[in-house]
Design a protein around this motif. Structure first.
Motif, short mmCIF file in Angstrom:
data_model
loop_
_atom_site.label_atom_id
_atom_site.label_comp_id
_atom_site.label_asym_id
_atom_site.label_seq_id
_atom_site.Cartn_x
_atom_site.Cartn_y
_atom_site.Cartn_z
N THR A 2 -36.06 -47.06 6.08
CA THR A 2 -35.12 -46.04 6.56
C THR A 2 -35.25 -45.91 8.07
N PRO A 3 -34.39 -46.58 8.83
CA PRO A 3 -34.43 -46.45 10.29
C PRO A 3 -33.50 -45.35 10.79
N VAL A 4 -33.97 -44.61 11.78
CA VAL A 4 -33.13 -43.66 12.50
C VAL A 4 -33.10 -44.15 13.95
N THR A 5 -31.90 -44.37 14.49
CA THR A 5 -31.77 -44.92 15.83
C THR A 5 -31.11 -43.90 16.76
N TYR A 6 -31.62 -43.84 17.98
CA TYR A 6 -31.08 -42.96 19.02
C TYR A 6 -30.71 -43.83 20.23
N GLU A 7 -29.55 -43.60 20.80
CA GLU A 7 -29.12 -44.40 21.93
C GLU A 7 -28.28 -43.57 22.89
N VAL A 8 -28.55 -43.70 24.19
CA VAL A 8 -27.72 -43.11 25.23
C VAL A 8 -27.46 -44.19 26.27
N GLY A 9 -26.31 -44.10 26.93
CA GLY A 9 -26.02 -45.12 27.93
C GLY A 9 -24.72 -44.89 28.64
N PHE A 10 -24.35 -45.88 29.43
CA PHE A 10 -23.08 -45.81 30.15
C PHE A 10 -22.45 -47.19 30.24
N LYS A 11 -21.13 -47.21 30.39
CA LYS A 11 -20.35 -48.40 30.68
C LYS A 11 -19.50 -48.09 31.91
N SER A 12 -19.57 -48.94 32.92
CA SER A 12 -18.91 -48.61 34.18
C SER A 12 -18.17 -49.81 34.76
N THR A 13 -17.11 -49.50 35.48
CA THR A 13 -16.34 -50.48 36.25
C THR A 13 -16.49 -50.13 37.73
N LEU A 14 -16.91 -51.13 38.55
CA LEU A 14 -17.24 -50.87 39.95
C LEU A 14 -16.46 -51.83 40.86
N ILE A 15 -16.48 -51.54 42.14
CA ILE A 15 -15.92 -52.40 43.20
C ILE A 15 -14.49 -52.80 42.85
N ASN A 16 -13.67 -51.80 42.52
CA ASN A 16 -12.25 -52.04 42.23
C ASN A 16 -12.05 -53.08 41.13
N GLY A 17 -12.89 -53.01 40.12
CA GLY A 17 -12.74 -53.89 38.97
C GLY A 17 -13.47 -55.21 39.09
N ARG A 18 -14.15 -55.45 40.19
CA ARG A 18 -14.85 -56.73 40.35
C ARG A 18 -16.22 -56.74 39.69
N ALA A 19 -16.68 -55.61 39.19
CA ALA A 19 -18.01 -55.56 38.58
C ALA A 19 -17.98 -54.66 37.35
#
Length: 244
Positions: free
Chosen positions: A34-51
């Motif tokens: 029985t696994p319980v998983t916790y996750e936090v994070g971000f997804k980002s777009t930078l440099i006018n879409g170049r990154a």
């Protein structure tokens, strides 16, 4: 910027070991995981879409983790609690036209609680096939050529020390290694024809991909450890044609 957090819980069914010879009745069944998983994070777009930069922090809390061990001719699963902490990050950036760079890293710490090895020693162990650090890097540049697109690419991966079995004994543990590859390709303008040459394991690194340990079965003539190696450096080419 997208921020997220999540919690999930799962169940992996229990089962029965097929024990060789006269079985120990207590070793035949194993319980559910029985696994319980916790996750936090971000997804980002930078440099006018170049990154694109994505990162997550995670924690896995395993109740009755199903640990696996191969002993002699027996494949055994048994239950123990385990924890995994880690961070995973990936950066994809295109600084100039035609150039793509991709960097990824995963750092984690794993622990299985109170695992006894065949010699009777009980200790906390690292989970198998879970190196502390994994890194990948890739650079690719493409440009127009002969009514098509030419591209050159190089990539490498790094993996730190890794054990292939829950007991973490030296016979089943390998050192960290780095492997690199290179590729040169051309694709026609209509995307139907392509040709490429490549070099894999360009540094001719000798490393192990898996281990089978029969050392505990010496009385039956199987007292050995088998190590399976990856391919050495190899060079190849390919031509592809797509119907549509």
């Amino acid at each position: 910027m997208l921020l997220y957090a999540g919690v999930s819980r799962g169940v992996k069914a229990g089962g029965f070991n097929a024990v060789f010879g006269l079985p120990n009745p207590n070793a035949v069944p194993y319980g559910k995981e029985t696994p319980v998983t916790y996750e936090v994070g971000f997804k980002s777009t930078l440099i006018n879409g170049r990154a694109l930069w994505n990162t997550s922090l995670y924690y896995y809390d395993y109740q009755d983790y199903q640990a696996f061990a191969f002993l002699a001719l027996e494949q055994l699963v048994f239950n123990t609690d385990a924890e995994v902490y880690g961070v995973d990050s990936n950066l994809l950036i295109s600084p100039i036209e035609g150039l793509d760079l991709n960097l990824g890293i995963n750092i984690m710490d794993t622990e299985a609680k109170n695992v006894g090895n065949p010699a009777g020693f009980v200790a906390d162990r690292k989970l198998p096939n879970a190196p502390d650090v994994q890194f990948t890097g890739m650079a690719r540049y493409q440009w127009p050529l002969a009514n098509g697109t030419m591209a050159i690419q190089g990539d490498l991966t790094y993996q730190s020390e890794n054990s292939f079995i829950i007991y973490n004994d030296p016979a089943n543990t390998i050192d960290g290694y780095v492997v690199g590859n290179a590729r040169l390709s051309w694709t026609s303008g209509d995307d139907r024809w392509s040709a490429a040459v490549f070099v894999k394991n360009i540094g001719d690194k000798e490393y192990i991909t898996s281990i089978s340990n029969n050392a505990s079965f010496a009385a039956f003539g199987l007292g050995h450890v088998q190590r399976f190696y990856a391919r050495p450096r190899w060079v190849g080419g390919q031509v592809t044609w797509r119907w549509n």
